[in-house]
Design a protein around this motif. Structure first.
Motif, PDB file in Angstrom:
ATOM      1  N   ASN A 176       1.650  -2.332   6.710  1.00  0.00           N
ATOM      2  CA  ASN A 176       1.837  -3.625   7.353  1.00  0.00           C
ATOM      3  C   ASN A 176       3.173  -4.247   6.933  1.00  0.00           C
ATOM      4  N   PRO A 177       4.142  -4.364   7.858  1.00  0.00           N
ATOM      5  CA  PRO A 177       5.460  -4.890   7.468  1.00  0.00           C
ATOM      6  C   PRO A 177       5.423  -6.331   6.999  1.00  0.00           C
ATOM      7  N   TRP A 178       4.496  -7.144   7.536  1.00  0.00           N
ATOM      8  CA  TRP A 178       4.406  -8.530   7.084  1.00  0.00           C
ATOM      9  C   TRP A 178       4.025  -8.593   5.607  1.00  0.00           C
ATOM     10  N   LEU A 179       3.103  -7.740   5.181  1.00  0.00           N
ATOM     11  CA  LEU A 179       2.709  -7.716   3.776  1.00  0.00           C
ATOM     12  C   LEU A 179       3.826  -7.163   2.895  1.00  0.00           C
ATOM     13  N   VAL A 180       4.605  -6.218   3.419  1.00  0.00           N
ATOM     14  CA  VAL A 180       5.744  -5.684   2.665  1.00  0.00           C
ATOM     15  C   VAL A 180       6.758  -6.798   2.411  1.00  0.00           C
ATOM     16  N   TRP A 181       7.069  -7.559   3.434  1.00  0.00           N
ATOM     17  CA  TRP A 181       8.021  -8.660   3.258  1.00  0.00           C
ATOM     18  C   TRP A 181       7.481  -9.719   2.306  1.00  0.00           C
TER      19      TRP A 181
ATOM     20  N   PRO B 207       0.124  -5.600  13.266  1.00  0.00           N
ATOM     21  CA  PRO B 207       0.046  -4.841  12.004  1.00  0.00           C
ATOM     22  C   PRO B 207      -1.287  -4.977  11.280  1.00  0.00           C
ATOM     23  N   PHE B 208      -2.025  -6.079  11.537  1.00  0.00           N
ATOM     24  CA  PHE B 208      -3.321  -6.256  10.889  1.00  0.00           C
ATOM     25  C   PHE B 208      -4.437  -5.569  11.667  1.00  0.00           C
ATOM     26  N   VAL B 209      -4.249  -5.414  12.988  1.00  0.00           N
ATOM     27  CA  VAL B 209      -5.283  -4.829  13.832  1.00  0.00           C
ATOM     28  C   VAL B 209      -5.204  -3.307  13.854  1.00  0.00           C
ATOM     29  N   THR B 210      -3.983  -2.741  13.863  1.00  0.00           N
ATOM     30  CA  THR B 210      -3.825  -1.296  14.035  1.00  0.00           C
ATOM     31  C   THR B 210      -4.484  -0.447  12.952  1.00  0.00           C
ATOM     32  N   PRO B 211      -4.610  -0.888  11.677  1.00  0.00           N
ATOM     33  CA  PRO B 211      -5.309  -0.040  10.705  1.00  0.00           C
ATOM     34  C   PRO B 211      -6.734   0.309  11.116  1.00  0.00           C
ATOM     35  N   ALA B 212      -7.389  -0.584  11.869  1.00  0.00           N
ATOM     36  CA  ALA B 212      -8.758  -0.321  12.310  1.00  0.00           C
ATOM     37  C   ALA B 212      -8.816   0.800  13.344  1.00  0.00           C
ATOM     38  N   LEU B 213      -7.673   1.125  13.947  1.00  0.00           N
ATOM     39  CA  LEU B 213      -7.636   2.166  14.976  1.00  0.00           C
ATOM     40  C   LEU B 213      -7.302   3.534  14.396  1.00  0.00           C
ATOM     41  N   ARG B 214      -6.992   3.593  13.112  1.00  0.00           N
ATOM     42  CA  ARG B 214      -6.644   4.859  12.492  1.00  0.00           C
ATOM     43  C   ARG B 214      -7.900   5.649  12.136  1.00  0.00           C
TER      44      ARG B 214
ATOM     45  N   GLY C 269      10.378 -12.917 -10.596  1.00  0.00           N
ATOM     46  CA  GLY C 269      11.493 -12.422 -11.395  1.00  0.00           C
ATOM     47  C   GLY C 269      11.462 -10.938 -11.683  1.00  0.00           C
ATOM     48  N   VAL C 270      10.785 -10.144 -10.838  1.00  0.00           N
ATOM     49  CA  VAL C 270      10.700  -8.697 -11.085  1.00  0.00           C
ATOM     50  C   VAL C 270      11.217  -7.886  -9.892  1.00  0.00           C
ATOM     51  N   SER C 271      12.032  -8.499  -9.051  1.00  0.00           N
ATOM     52  CA  SER C 271      12.524  -7.797  -7.867  1.00  0.00           C
ATOM     53  C   SER C 271      13.396  -6.597  -8.229  1.00  0.00           C
ATOM     54  N   SER C 272      14.049  -6.640  -9.403  1.00  0.00           N
ATOM     55  CA  SER C 272      14.922  -5.527  -9.802  1.00  0.00           C
ATOM     56  C   SER C 272      14.130  -4.308 -10.271  1.00  0.00           C
ATOM     57  N   SER C 273      12.857  -4.496 -10.621  1.00  0.00           N
ATOM     58  CA  SER C 273      12.058  -3.375 -11.116  1.00  0.00           C
ATOM     59  C   SER C 273      10.907  -3.018 -10.173  1.00  0.00           C
ATOM     60  N   THR C 274      10.936  -3.591  -8.975  1.00  0.00           N
ATOM     61  CA  THR C 274       9.903  -3.282  -7.980  1.00  0.00           C
ATOM     62  C   THR C 274      10.553  -3.023  -6.630  1.00  0.00           C
ATOM     63  N   SER C 275       9.859  -2.274  -5.807  1.00  0.00           N
ATOM     64  CA  SER C 275      10.301  -2.076  -4.428  1.00  0.00           C
ATOM     65  C   SER C 275       9.068  -1.870  -3.557  1.00  0.00           C
ATOM     66  N   PHE C 276       9.219  -2.198  -2.280  1.00  0.00           N
ATOM     67  CA  PHE C 276       8.107  -2.104  -1.344  1.00  0.00           C
ATOM     68  C   PHE C 276       8.612  -1.513  -0.037  1.00  0.00           C
ATOM     69  N   ILE C 277       7.861  -0.567   0.499  1.00  0.00           N
ATOM     70  CA  ILE C 277       8.275   0.112   1.718  1.00  0.00           C
ATOM     71  C   ILE C 277       7.121   0.168   2.712  1.00  0.00           C
ATOM     72  N   THR C 278       7.482   0.194   3.992  1.00  0.00           N
ATOM     73  CA  THR C 278       6.517   0.415   5.050  1.00  0.00           C
ATOM     74  C   THR C 278       6.437   1.915   5.284  1.00  0.00           C
ATOM     75  N   HIS C 279       5.323   2.506   4.869  1.00  0.00           N
ATOM     76  CA  HIS C 279       5.245   3.969   4.888  1.00  0.00           C
ATOM     77  C   HIS C 279       3.776   4.410   4.909  1.00  0.00           C
ATOM     78  N   ASP C 280       3.533   5.589   5.456  1.00  0.00           N
ATOM     79  CA  ASP C 280       2.201   6.181   5.472  1.00  0.00           C
ATOM     80  C   ASP C 280       1.952   6.857   4.123  1.00  0.00           C
ATOM     81  N   LEU C 281       0.915   6.446   3.422  1.00  0.00           N
ATOM     82  CA  LEU C 281       0.659   6.979   2.084  1.00  0.00           C
ATOM     83  C   LEU C 281       0.418   8.487   2.098  1.00  0.00           C
TER      84      LEU C 281
END
Length: 239
Positions: A134-139, A71-78, A149-161
């Motif tokens: 990067n799924p590792w950064l999402v997790w 997941p850290f290497v593949t962005p360089a290939l885009r 203490g802000v998990s209820s007001s935030t969310s994170f997804i693995t997605h193409d912007l």
């Protein structure tokens, strides 16, 4: 140096070392195979068993490192590389200054370790979404949100912007690279709400005129509204 900054540096350094470890593991596998062939030629049963065990362990480690590193290497290939570079404490503070007084929902495009989304929820009460490939950064971001203490007001997804429709968000934050800003500007012109704002970090939008510029150097952030709704008399610079 704050704890968040130290964690960001640790992750960034870790990313760089993963690739080196990956290569070391592959080299070790080659050496162990050679050793195994030598032990096989010597007809030593115990040597063959030891060689097989070491090859198996090293192969498993190499596979594990490959999974982590990918997941850290593949962005360089885009087509446009958007690498993970942690925001500095000053950059985060400048983004919060730009967002202060805003309402609605926030989206951080290329959210990395989630520090902008977490800080916005904690400091300026904005519900936020982090979009990251990067799924590792999402997790990690989800864990950081829970820890703060802000998990209820935030969310994170693995997605193409580029495949995310921005119309549902009132506030868009982007830590981009120069090569992507023109295309992003076009996407924002089509999808940003009339009362929406954009906070660009590190690189400005090429054609839009900022309402406000905050900070200087690499910590500079630019606050924009869609050109047709910008009130020119509100344009100012803050440092």
């Amino acid at each position: 140096m704050t704890q968040d900054h130290q964690e960001g540096i640790s992750i960034y350094v870790g990313v760089g070392t993963v690739g080196s470890l990956w290569l070391l593991q592959l080299t070790s596998m080659a050496e162990l195979r050679a050793q195994y062939q030598v032990s096989e030629n010597s007809s030593s049963s115990s040597g063959r068993k030891l060689g097989l065990a070491l090859i198996g362990l090293t192969g498993g480690a190499a596979v594990a490192l490959s999974v982590i590193a990918a997941p850290f290497v593949t962005p360089a290939l885009r087509k446009v590389c958007l690498p993970y570079v942690p925001a500095t404490t000053e950059q985060v503070n400048n983004v919060l200054k730009a967002l202060r007084g805003r309402s609605g929902h926030l989206v951080d495009l290329g959210s990395g370790d989630g520090r902008i989304v977490v800080a916005a929820a904690r400091e300026v009460n904005l519900k936020g979404l982090g979009v990251e490939l990067n799924p590792w950064l999402v997790w990690y971001s989800r864990w950081a949100a829970w820890r703060n203490g802000v998990s209820s007001s935030t969310s994170f997804i693995t997605h193409d912007l580029w495949k995310l429709n921005l119309y549902q968000y009132n506030n868009v934050v982007i830590f981009g690279v120069e090569e992507m800003m023109l295309e992003l500007e076009s996407k924002l012109a089509q999808e940003l709400k009339p009362d929406g704002c954009v906070v660009a970090c590190r690189f400005p939008l090429p054609s839009w005129q900022p309402n406000t510029t905050i900070g200087e150097g690499i910590d500079t952030v630019w606050l924009y509204r869609r050109p047709e709704v910008v009130d020119q008399k509100d344009t100012n610079t803050t440092k």
